[in-house]
Design an enzyme around this catalytic site. Structure first.
Site, PDB file in Angstrom:
ATOM      1  N   GLY A 159       0.882  -1.304  -0.073  1.00 56.44           N
ATOM      2  CA  GLY A 159       0.083  -0.006   0.018  1.00 56.44           C
ATOM      3  C   GLY A 159       0.708   1.140  -0.043  1.00 56.44           C
ATOM      4  O   GLY A 159       0.458   2.125   0.635  1.00 56.44           O
ATOM      5  N   ALA A 160       1.865   1.091  -0.757  1.00 59.29           N
ATOM      6  CA  ALA A 160       2.974   2.232  -0.821  1.00 59.29           C
ATOM      7  C   ALA A 160       3.009   3.362  -1.894  1.00 59.29           C
ATOM      8  O   ALA A 160       3.820   4.074  -1.951  1.00 59.29           O
ATOM      9  CB  ALA A 160       4.303   1.692  -0.421  1.00 59.29           C
ATOM     10  N   ARG A 174       0.956   5.693  -1.696  1.00 59.21           N
ATOM     11  CA  ARG A 174       0.266   6.899  -1.160  1.00 59.21           C
ATOM     12  C   ARG A 174       0.344   6.901   0.515  1.00 59.21           C
ATOM     13  O   ARG A 174       0.448   5.932   0.790  1.00 59.21           O
ATOM     14  CB  ARG A 174      -0.925   7.489  -1.617  1.00 59.21           C
ATOM     15  CG  ARG A 174      -2.140   6.468  -1.562  1.00 59.21           C
ATOM     16  CD  ARG A 174      -3.133   6.803  -2.665  1.00 59.21           C
ATOM     17  NE  ARG A 174      -4.327   5.732  -2.721  1.00 59.21           N
ATOM     18  CZ  ARG A 174      -5.488   5.852  -2.012  1.00 59.21           C
ATOM     19  NH1 ARG A 174      -5.560   7.219  -1.085  1.00 59.21           N
ATOM     20  NH2 ARG A 174      -6.425   4.979  -2.199  1.00 59.21           N
ATOM     21  N   ASP A 205      -2.185  -7.264  -5.616  1.00 61.83           N
ATOM     22  CA  ASP A 205      -3.370  -7.390  -4.882  1.00 61.83           C
ATOM     23  C   ASP A 205      -2.813  -8.096  -3.429  1.00 61.83           C
ATOM     24  O   ASP A 205      -2.625  -9.575  -3.729  1.00 61.83           O
ATOM     25  CB  ASP A 205      -4.477  -7.921  -5.474  1.00 61.83           C
ATOM     26  CG  ASP A 205      -5.664  -8.050  -4.490  1.00 61.83           C
ATOM     27  OD1 ASP A 205      -5.539  -7.766  -3.264  1.00 61.83           O
ATOM     28  OD2 ASP A 205      -6.827  -7.986  -4.977  1.00 61.83           O
ATOM     29  N   VAL A 206      -2.589  -7.719  -2.354  1.00 63.04           N
ATOM     30  CA  VAL A 206      -2.149  -8.519  -1.169  1.00 63.04           C
ATOM     31  C   VAL A 206      -3.083  -9.540  -0.756  1.00 63.04           C
ATOM     32  O   VAL A 206      -2.700 -10.319   0.218  1.00 63.04           O
ATOM     33  CB  VAL A 206      -1.869  -7.457   0.123  1.00 63.04           C
ATOM     34  CG1 VAL A 206      -0.750  -6.702  -0.324  1.00 63.04           C
ATOM     35  CG2 VAL A 206      -2.790  -6.656   0.465  1.00 63.04           C
ATOM     36  N   SER A 246      -4.552  -0.023  14.335  1.00 68.93           N
ATOM     37  CA  SER A 246      -5.247   1.220  14.349  1.00 68.93           C
ATOM     38  C   SER A 246      -6.055   1.373  15.686  1.00 68.93           C
ATOM     39  O   SER A 246      -6.341   0.301  16.394  1.00 68.93           O
ATOM     40  CB  SER A 246      -6.272   1.206  13.365  1.00 68.93           C
ATOM     41  OG  SER A 246      -7.268   2.314  13.475  1.00 68.93           O
ATOM     42  N   TYR A 276     -13.527  -3.229  10.193  1.00 67.13           N
ATOM     43  CA  TYR A 276     -12.272  -2.682  10.387  1.00 67.13           C
ATOM     44  C   TYR A 276     -11.746  -2.981  11.579  1.00 67.13           C
ATOM     45  O   TYR A 276     -10.414  -3.363  11.707  1.00 67.13           O
ATOM     46  CB  TYR A 276     -12.456  -1.268   9.865  1.00 67.13           C
ATOM     47  CG  TYR A 276     -11.029  -0.306   9.918  1.00 67.13           C
ATOM     48  CD1 TYR A 276     -10.025  -0.513   8.862  1.00 67.13           C
ATOM     49  CD2 TYR A 276     -10.508   0.350  10.994  1.00 67.13           C
ATOM     50  CE1 TYR A 276      -8.948   0.284   8.665  1.00 67.13           C
ATOM     51  CE2 TYR A 276      -9.391   1.459  11.039  1.00 67.13           C
ATOM     52  CZ  TYR A 276      -8.490   1.150   9.701  1.00 67.13           C
ATOM     53  OH  TYR A 276      -7.416   1.992   9.701  1.00 67.13           O
ATOM     54  N   ALA A 334     -10.463  -6.306  12.025  1.00 66.58           N
ATOM     55  CA  ALA A 334      -9.379  -6.658  11.136  1.00 66.58           C
ATOM     56  C   ALA A 334      -8.141  -6.169  12.020  1.00 66.58           C
ATOM     57  O   ALA A 334      -6.899  -6.610  12.022  1.00 66.58           O
ATOM     58  CB  ALA A 334      -9.358  -5.988   9.818  1.00 66.58           C
ATOM     59  N   LYS A 335      -8.141  -5.044  12.367  1.00 67.43           N
ATOM     60  CA  LYS A 335      -7.147  -4.346  13.089  1.00 67.43           C
ATOM     61  C   LYS A 335      -6.590  -4.942  14.602  1.00 67.43           C
ATOM     62  O   LYS A 335      -5.502  -4.860  15.014  1.00 67.43           O
ATOM     63  CB  LYS A 335      -7.378  -2.689  13.231  1.00 67.43           C
ATOM     64  CG  LYS A 335      -7.110  -1.847  11.842  1.00 67.43           C
ATOM     65  CD  LYS A 335      -6.223  -2.419  11.083  1.00 67.43           C
ATOM     66  CE  LYS A 335      -5.746  -1.103   9.983  1.00 67.43           C
ATOM     67  NZ  LYS A 335      -4.645  -1.653   9.211  1.00 67.43           N
TER      68      LYS A 335
HETATM   69  P1  NAP Z   1      -4.619   5.156   1.935  1.00 69.87           P
HETATM   70  O1  NAP Z   1      -4.093   6.566   1.780  1.00 69.87           O
HETATM   71  O2  NAP Z   1      -5.792   4.719   1.777  1.00 69.87           O
HETATM   72  O3  NAP Z   1      -3.505   4.020   1.094  1.00 69.87           O
HETATM   73  C1  NAP Z   1      -4.023   2.860   1.264  1.00 69.87           C
HETATM   74  C2  NAP Z   1      -3.051   2.059   0.034  1.00 69.87           C
HETATM   75  O4  NAP Z   1      -3.268   0.838   0.119  1.00 69.87           O
HETATM   76  C3  NAP Z   1      -3.679   2.645  -1.384  1.00 69.87           C
HETATM   77  O5  NAP Z   1      -2.483   2.922  -2.036  1.00 69.87           O
HETATM   78  C4  NAP Z   1      -4.489   1.496  -1.684  1.00 69.87           C
HETATM   79  O6  NAP Z   1      -4.391   1.394  -3.175  1.00 69.87           O
HETATM   80  C5  NAP Z   1      -3.554   0.275  -1.294  1.00 69.87           C
HETATM   81  N1  NAP Z   1      -4.418  -0.948  -1.098  1.00 69.87           N
HETATM   82  C6  NAP Z   1      -5.854  -0.997  -1.008  1.00 69.87           C
HETATM   83  N2  NAP Z   1      -5.839  -2.425  -1.096  1.00 69.87           N
HETATM   84  C7  NAP Z   1      -4.945  -3.128  -1.541  1.00 69.87           C
HETATM   85  C8  NAP Z   1      -4.618  -4.485  -1.880  1.00 69.87           C
HETATM   86  N3  NAP Z   1      -5.588  -5.283  -1.982  1.00 69.87           N
HETATM   87  N4  NAP Z   1      -3.439  -4.701  -2.213  1.00 69.87           N
HETATM   88  C9  NAP Z   1      -2.473  -3.433  -2.403  1.00 69.87           C
HETATM   89  N5  NAP Z   1      -2.428  -2.583  -2.057  1.00 69.87           N
HETATM   90  C10 NAP Z   1      -3.698  -2.025  -1.593  1.00 69.87           C
HETATM   91  O7  NAP Z   1      -4.654   4.735   3.551  1.00 69.87           O
HETATM   92  P2  NAP Z   1      -3.577   5.139   4.562  1.00 69.87           P
HETATM   93  O8  NAP Z   1      -4.294   6.301   5.444  1.00 69.87           O
HETATM   94  O9  NAP Z   1      -2.047   5.560   4.334  1.00 69.87           O
HETATM   95  O10 NAP Z   1      -3.278   4.032   5.802  1.00 69.87           O
HETATM   96  C11 NAP Z   1      -2.289   3.150   5.509  1.00 69.87           C
HETATM   97  C12 NAP Z   1      -2.583   1.890   6.784  1.00 69.87           C
HETATM   98  O11 NAP Z   1      -2.692   2.554   8.072  1.00 69.87           O
HETATM   99  C13 NAP Z   1      -3.911   1.095   6.534  1.00 69.87           C
HETATM  100  O12 NAP Z   1      -3.690  -0.131   6.909  1.00 69.87           O
HETATM  101  C14 NAP Z   1      -4.703   1.842   7.385  1.00 69.87           C
HETATM  102  O13 NAP Z   1      -5.979   0.895   7.660  1.00 69.87           O
HETATM  103  C15 NAP Z   1      -3.834   2.028   8.707  1.00 69.87           C
HETATM  104  N6  NAP Z   1      -4.490   3.377   9.527  1.00 69.87           N
HETATM  105  C16 NAP Z   1      -4.495   4.622   8.964  1.00 69.87           C
HETATM  106  C17 NAP Z   1      -5.010   5.484   9.753  1.00 69.87           C
HETATM  107  C18 NAP Z   1      -5.290   6.976   9.153  1.00 69.87           C
HETATM  108  O14 NAP Z   1      -5.818   7.638   9.815  1.00 69.87           O
HETATM  109  N7  NAP Z   1      -4.887   7.323   8.073  1.00 69.87           N
HETATM  110  C19 NAP Z   1      -5.354   5.556  10.985  1.00 69.87           C
HETATM  111  C20 NAP Z   1      -5.216   4.126  11.586  1.00 69.87           C
HETATM  112  C21 NAP Z   1      -4.415   2.934  10.842  1.00 69.87           C
HETATM  113  P3  NAP Z   1      -5.528   1.921  -4.031  1.00 69.87           P
HETATM  114  O15 NAP Z   1      -5.338   3.455  -3.846  1.00 69.87           O
HETATM  115  O16 NAP Z   1      -5.336   1.751  -5.402  1.00 69.87           O
HETATM  116  O17 NAP Z   1      -6.858   1.377  -3.292  1.00 69.87           O
END
Ligand code: NAP
Length: 253
Positions: A13-14, A16, A63-64, A142, A154, A157-158
């Site tokens: 998921g790198a 963005r 796709d993971v 999370s 979610y 999962a977390k």
């Molecule tokens: P994000 O900006 O939505 O980025 C997530 C990335 O994961 C996207 O590039 C997405 O690709 C990719 N992804 C989704 N499904 C995938 C798959 N099946 N295989 C490979 N890649 C996949 O999310 P983020 O906010 O950076 O979050 C990153 C992690 O931190 C996540 O696990 C999230 O649950 C966790 N987290 C985030 C927050 C927060 O406040 N942001 C808080 C707690 C935990 P697409 O763009 O193509 O969908």
């Protein structure tokens, strides 16, 4: 592998958000980084940031939640960058809904990407770590693991990521592999921007409201999480394993 060789990291998921910041941070610390996301082309920005700074990176589409794609991706990383011995299971999606409105697809998609994805990636990378006698697995949990309205899928999962982390720590410790979990609070990314849009708020107002509830009075940035991941991934963090670090600007209840 001697410790003078460049360690290879995989960040899922790198393309963005937190994953991109983590990939850039690990590369800045000298690791060759596989920038893995659903769409290989979407990884270009992160790869460009790393290479522009003099680092080494490879874009990998995967796709993971798909076992065959995961195995092919990890094989490719090993062939093109070297054995992946640092794994950051960060890929994630949201399908928020109250329980009575949550579809089976909403449930399965979230469990598949976060939990099955982390399982598959860990299983595929562990053999390289065992062979190297060294490994670092960091799983993104999370604050929602503690329970959050509208996030039954979610939160499950977390919370599952934490159980997976502790089990990997116990099973793999004797091979020089640690497993730890970083549990972010509110981090400003596309994911939280999408949540703001879903509840009908502007992102700036949404962040201001969130910040007022956080002891340090600001929301987190992806670099805040990359920093915590970098600690667990460090060569010198070998005695820290099976831990969950909440990175949320304060303690959680
Ligand atoms: P994000 O900006 O939505 O980025 C997530 C990335 O994961 C996207 O590039 C997405 O690709 C990719 N992804 C989704 N499904 C995938 C798959 N099946 N295989 C490979 N890649 C996949 O999310 P983020 O906010 O950076 O979050 C990153 C992690 O931190 C996540 O696990 C999230 O649950 C966790 N987290 C985030 C927050 C927060 O406040 N942001 C808080 C707690 C935990 P697409 O763009 O193509 O969908």
């Amino acid at each position: 592998m001697s410790t003078t060789e460049q360690r290879v990291a995989v960040v899922t998921g790198a393309a963005r958000g937190i994953g991109a910041a983590t990939a850039v941070r690990l590369a800045a610390e000298g690791r060759a980084v596989a920038v893995l996301d659903l769409d290989e082309a979407a990884c270009a920005d992160t790869v460009e940031k790393i290479t522009a700074a003099g680092g080494k990176a490879l874009a990998v589409g995967c796709d993971v939640s798909d076992a065959a794609q995961v195995d092919a991706a990890v094989t490719r990383v090993a062939a093109e960058l070297g054995a992946p011995v640092i794994l950051v299971n960060n890929a994630g999606v949201l399908r928020d809904n109250l329980l009575f409105k949550m579809s089976e697809d909403d449930w399965d998609t979230v469990l598949d990407v976060h939990l099955r994805g982390a399982f598959l990636m860990s299983r595929a990378c562990q053999k390289h770590m065992v062979d190297a006698g060294f490994g670092r697995i960091v799983n993104l949990s999370s604050s929602s693991a503690l329970g959050n309205r509208g996030q039954a899928n979610y939160a499950a999962a977390k919370a599952g990521m934490q159980g997976l982390t502790k089990t990997l720590a116990k099973e793999l410790g004797k091979f020089g592999i640690t497993a730890n979990s970083v549990a972010p609070g509110f981090i400003a990314t596309d994911m939280t921007a999408a949540t703001a849009a879903r509840v009908g708020m502007g992102f700036e107002d949404f962040k201001t409201a969130a910040a007022s509830q956080i002891p340090v009075q600001r929301v987190g940035e992806p670099a805040d999480i990359a920093n915590a991941v970098a600690f667990f991934a460090d060569e010198q963090a070998g005695f820290v394993s099976g831990q969950v670090l909440y990175v949320a600007g304060g303690p959680l209840n």
